[in-house]
Design a protein around this motif. Structure first.
Motif, PDB file in Angstrom:
ATOM      1  N   GLN A 129       0.831  -1.196   0.000  1.00 42.53           N
ATOM      2  CA  GLN A 129       0.000   0.000   0.000  1.00 42.53           C
ATOM      3  C   GLN A 129       0.871   1.255   0.000  1.00 42.53           C
ATOM      4  N   GLU A 130       1.956   1.225   0.750  1.00 37.92           N
ATOM      5  CA  GLU A 130       2.855   2.373   0.817  1.00 37.92           C
ATOM      6  C   GLU A 130       3.515   2.628  -0.532  1.00 37.92           C
ATOM      7  N   LEU A 131       3.844   1.564  -1.261  1.00 40.95           N
ATOM      8  CA  LEU A 131       4.440   1.709  -2.594  1.00 40.95           C
ATOM      9  C   LEU A 131       3.478   2.401  -3.536  1.00 40.95           C
ATOM     10  N   LEU A 132       2.231   1.974  -3.541  1.00 41.71           N
ATOM     11  CA  LEU A 132       1.229   2.580  -4.414  1.00 41.71           C
ATOM     12  C   LEU A 132       1.007   4.049  -4.068  1.00 41.71           C
ATOM     13  N   ILE A 133       0.966   4.361  -2.786  1.00 38.76           N
ATOM     14  CA  ILE A 133       0.798   5.758  -2.364  1.00 38.76           C
ATOM     15  C   ILE A 133       1.990   6.591  -2.812  1.00 38.76           C
ATOM     16  N   ALA A 134       3.198   6.076  -2.652  1.00 37.87           N
ATOM     17  CA  ALA A 134       4.398   6.812  -3.041  1.00 37.87           C
ATOM     18  C   ALA A 134       4.429   7.077  -4.543  1.00 37.87           C
ATOM     19  N   VAL A 135       4.074   6.091  -5.332  1.00 33.72           N
ATOM     20  CA  VAL A 135       4.063   6.263  -6.786  1.00 33.72           C
ATOM     21  C   VAL A 135       3.018   7.303  -7.178  1.00 33.72           C
ATOM     22  N   ALA A 136       1.824   7.202  -6.614  1.00 33.96           N
ATOM     23  CA  ALA A 136       0.744   8.126  -6.961  1.00 33.96           C
ATOM     24  C   ALA A 136       1.074   9.552  -6.537  1.00 33.96           C
ATOM     25  N   ARG A 137       1.632   9.709  -5.348  1.00 28.64           N
ATOM     26  CA  ARG A 137       1.975  11.067  -4.886  1.00 28.64           C
ATOM     27  C   ARG A 137       3.064  11.703  -5.741  1.00 28.64           C
ATOM     28  N   GLY A 138       3.896  10.897  -6.350  1.00 24.53           N
ATOM     29  CA  GLY A 138       4.913  11.424  -7.250  1.00 24.53           C
ATOM     30  C   GLY A 138       4.344  11.947  -8.550  1.00 24.53           C
ATOM     31  N   LEU A 139       3.128  11.571  -8.872  1.00 31.99           N
ATOM     32  CA  LEU A 139       2.513  11.960 -10.141  1.00 31.99           C
ATOM     33  C   LEU A 139       1.539  13.126 -10.027  1.00 31.99           C
ATOM     34  N   VAL A 140       0.925  13.311  -8.878  1.00 29.68           N
ATOM     35  CA  VAL A 140      -0.183  14.261  -8.752  1.00 29.68           C
ATOM     36  C   VAL A 140       0.261  15.587  -8.144  1.00 29.68           C
TER      37      VAL A 140
ATOM     38  N   ASP B 123      -2.141  17.393  -6.093  1.00 30.77           N
ATOM     39  CA  ASP B 123      -2.798  17.397  -4.787  1.00 30.77           C
ATOM     40  C   ASP B 123      -2.454  16.098  -4.050  1.00 30.77           C
ATOM     41  N   LYS B 124      -1.304  16.095  -3.404  1.00 27.35           N
ATOM     42  CA  LYS B 124      -0.788  14.893  -2.754  1.00 27.35           C
ATOM     43  C   LYS B 124      -1.644  14.428  -1.578  1.00 27.35           C
ATOM     44  N   ASP B 125      -2.351  15.365  -0.935  1.00 28.13           N
ATOM     45  CA  ASP B 125      -3.192  15.016   0.211  1.00 28.13           C
ATOM     46  C   ASP B 125      -4.452  14.255  -0.202  1.00 28.13           C
ATOM     47  N   ALA B 126      -4.834  14.349  -1.469  1.00 25.40           N
ATOM     48  CA  ALA B 126      -6.053  13.687  -1.946  1.00 25.40           C
ATOM     49  C   ALA B 126      -5.816  12.225  -2.319  1.00 25.40           C
ATOM     50  N   VAL B 127      -4.581  11.777  -2.318  1.00 24.24           N
ATOM     51  CA  VAL B 127      -4.277  10.391  -2.683  1.00 24.24           C
ATOM     52  C   VAL B 127      -4.733   9.467  -1.562  1.00 24.24           C
ATOM     53  N   GLN B 128      -5.583   8.513  -1.918  1.00 24.32           N
ATOM     54  CA  GLN B 128      -6.070   7.532  -0.948  1.00 24.32           C
ATOM     55  C   GLN B 128      -6.009   6.147  -1.566  1.00 24.32           C
ATOM     56  N   VAL B 129      -5.637   5.178  -0.748  1.00 27.20           N
ATOM     57  CA  VAL B 129      -5.615   3.790  -1.184  1.00 27.20           C
ATOM     58  C   VAL B 129      -6.387   2.968  -0.169  1.00 27.20           C
TER      59      VAL B 129
ATOM     60  N   VAL C 160      -7.646   9.567  -6.466  1.00 29.80           N
ATOM     61  CA  VAL C 160      -6.927  10.842  -6.486  1.00 29.80           C
ATOM     62  C   VAL C 160      -7.939  11.954  -6.767  1.00 29.80           C
ATOM     63  N   ALA C 161      -7.480  13.203  -6.660  1.00 33.96           N
ATOM     64  CA  ALA C 161      -8.353  14.341  -6.945  1.00 33.96           C
ATOM     65  C   ALA C 161      -8.780  14.297  -8.415  1.00 33.96           C
ATOM     66  N   GLU C 162      -9.967  14.823  -8.682  1.00 35.77           N
ATOM     67  CA  GLU C 162     -10.515  14.806 -10.046  1.00 35.77           C
ATOM     68  C   GLU C 162      -9.558  15.447 -11.054  1.00 35.77           C
ATOM     69  N   GLY C 163      -8.919  16.533 -10.660  1.00 33.85           N
ATOM     70  CA  GLY C 163      -7.997  17.226 -11.556  1.00 33.85           C
ATOM     71  C   GLY C 163      -6.715  16.464 -11.837  1.00 33.85           C
ATOM     72  N   ASP C 164      -6.379  15.514 -11.001  1.00 28.46           N
ATOM     73  CA  ASP C 164      -5.166  14.727 -11.171  1.00 28.46           C
ATOM     74  C   ASP C 164      -5.404  13.380 -11.847  1.00 28.46           C
TER      75      ASP C 164
END
Length: 77
Positions: free
Chosen positions: A2-13, A15-21, A38-42
């Motif tokens: 789960q931490e890997l997926l969050i780290a990858v997603a936060r690197g792309l978006v 709005d990092k606070d909107a990332v949820q897994v 993730v946020a709609e805009g991301d």
């Protein structure tokens, strides 16, 4: 995982606070489903052109899962 997926997603978006897994319990065949939100805009940043980034995220997650003898599915939405 789960931490890997969050780290990858936060690197792309942006709005990092909107990332949820969220993680579903393992299915009968042992597959674990990860739901990435993730946020709609991301959303476009995570999916990419013709889904190329989404495919790459899934490949990375499957590769990491193989090392831990797991099966994973990543759903983005």
């Amino acid at each position: 995982m789960q931490e890997l997926l969050i780290a990858v997603a936060r690197g792309l978006v942006e709005d990092k606070d909107a990332v949820q897994v969220t993680v579903d319990p393992a299915r009968e065949d042992g597959t674990v489903v990860y739901h990435l939100t993730v946020a709609e805009g991301d959303m476009g940043r995570v999916i990419g052109k013709q889904g190329s980034i989404a495919k790459a995220i899934r490949v990375v997650m499957r590769a990491a899962a193989v090392r831990q003898n797991e099966k994973v599915v990543v759903e983005i939405g």
